[in-house]
Design a protein around this motif. Structure first.
Motif, PDB file in Angstrom:
ATOM      1  N   ARG A  79      -6.207   5.270  16.766  1.00 42.76           N
ATOM      2  CA  ARG A  79      -6.015   5.426  15.261  1.00 42.76           C
ATOM      3  C   ARG A  79      -4.591   5.312  14.814  1.00 42.76           C
ATOM      4  NH1 ARG A  79     -11.102   4.999  14.601  1.00 42.76           N
ATOM      5  NH2 ARG A  79     -10.792   4.262  16.494  1.00 42.76           N
ATOM      6  N   GLN A  80      -4.584   5.235  13.615  1.00 39.35           N
ATOM      7  CA  GLN A  80      -3.192   4.984  13.136  1.00 39.35           C
ATOM      8  C   GLN A  80      -2.247   5.840  13.435  1.00 39.35           C
ATOM      9  OE1 GLN A  80      -3.244   4.044   8.715  1.00 39.35           O
ATOM     10  NE2 GLN A  80      -1.080   3.616   8.573  1.00 39.35           N
ATOM     11  N   SER A  81      -2.638   7.341  13.238  1.00 43.12           N
ATOM     12  CA  SER A  81      -1.964   8.374  13.603  1.00 43.12           C
ATOM     13  C   SER A  81      -1.390   8.436  15.059  1.00 43.12           C
ATOM     14  CB  SER A  81      -2.643   9.801  13.292  1.00 43.12           C
ATOM     15  OG  SER A  81      -3.790   9.645  14.276  1.00 43.12           O
ATOM     16  N   GLY A 157     -13.626   8.666   8.038  1.00 39.75           N
ATOM     17  CA  GLY A 157     -12.912   7.977   9.439  1.00 39.75           C
ATOM     18  C   GLY A 157     -13.919   8.467  10.481  1.00 39.75           C
ATOM     19  N   THR A 158     -14.162   9.705  10.684  1.00 36.39           N
ATOM     20  CA  THR A 158     -15.184  10.345  11.692  1.00 36.39           C
ATOM     21  C   THR A 158     -16.609   9.467  11.509  1.00 36.39           C
ATOM     22  OG1 THR A 158     -14.116  12.200  11.359  1.00 36.39           O
ATOM     23  CG2 THR A 158     -16.350  12.347  12.575  1.00 36.39           C
ATOM     24  N   LEU A 161     -16.090   6.152  13.084  1.00 32.17           N
ATOM     25  CA  LEU A 161     -16.142   5.989  14.550  1.00 32.17           C
ATOM     26  C   LEU A 161     -17.401   6.139  15.168  1.00 32.17           C
ATOM     27  CD1 LEU A 161     -14.174   6.196  16.782  1.00 32.17           C
ATOM     28  CD2 LEU A 161     -14.039   8.793  16.645  1.00 32.17           C
TER      29      LEU A 161
END
Length: 249
Positions: A79-81, A157-158, A161
């Motif tokens: 993820r980006q984070s 996002g979820t 995924l």
């Protein structure tokens, strides 16, 4: 023809494993030449089936724990984070694989005592790397065009995924699980050095008494279990990936 040969091999391997576990005395004529000074040819100090069950419990318990942490870690660092944590996560996973299991046992026993727990810790660390690396590789291989299409469909996002990325990464994740499982089936034999129930007991008994028959029995059972379980997991992997459309039926 190839399928017939493969199925015959599976049946022969399974039959040999069952004989070794439940009717080892049927093969005593093969093991007797490997003994010295009229030593017993068949290990009878404990049930081989019971030892195999304990061995598999250690493997399954460690793989489940490794898979939960490794897959979660793989998702996080893709993820980006969490991208900045990829080098650190990879270093930790590599350390778990390269640190000798015997050293892990030596360090864990004073804290946890003898038995299954130090073995589970060693196997847990050993199983992290293949699952983590395959999770990262599987998630990173998802095409940017596919991700853009998912975004265009309004997925958050979820949803992206779980509906897109993980299904597409599933074959590689399952491959990592297979590799980790086979590694741990072999490595779990060291657990008997700290009183964990497993097939290492047979091998160690053979080493102590200089009885090659015991060593061969333990090694054969571990090897056959590894081959059959890897093959079974491959069949499950194929069925799952065909079901979600990643392989032709």
């Amino acid at each position: 023809m190839k399928l017939v040969v493969a199925n015959l091999f599976r049946l022969a391997a399974l039959a040999l494993l069952l004989i070794l576990l439940f009717r080892t005395e049927w093969l005593s004529f093969l093991f007797t030449p490997l003994t010295n000074n009229n030593a017993p040819a068949v290990y009878t100090q404990n049930s081989l089936a019971s030892l195999a069950a304990g061995h598999l419990q250690l493997v399954v318990g460690s793989i489940v724990c490794s898979a939960v942490l490794a897959v979660a870690g793989g998702i996080f660092v893709t993820r980006q984070s969490g991208a900045d944590f990829l080098p650190l996560s990879r270093a930790i996973a590599n350390a778990g694989q390269t640190f000798p299991p015997v050293a892990v046992l030596a360090l864990a026993v004073p804290a946890t005592g003898f038995g299954a727990m130090p073995t589970l810790i060693a196997l847990f660390l050993y199983g992290l790397l293949p699952i983590f690396e395959n999770t990262v590789a599987g998630l990173k291989q998802v095409s940017p065009q596919v991700l853009d299409a998912a975004d265009g469909m309004g997925m958050n996002g979820t949803q992206r995924l779980f509906r897109v990325e993980l299904p597409l990464a599933l074959p590689l994740i399952l491959e990592g699980l297979k590799v980790a499982t086979v590694i741990n089936i072999g490595t779990a034999t060291i657990g008997s050095t700290v009183a964990a129930k497993g097939l290492g007991e047979v091998i160690i008994a053979g080493l102590i008494s200089d009885n090659t028959a015991f060593i061969l029995q333990g090694g054969l059972i571990v090897g056959l279990m590894a081959v059959l379980i890897y093959d079974a997991m491959g069949l499950v992997e194929g069925a799952i990936t065909r079901r979600i459309g990643l392989r032709p039926a």
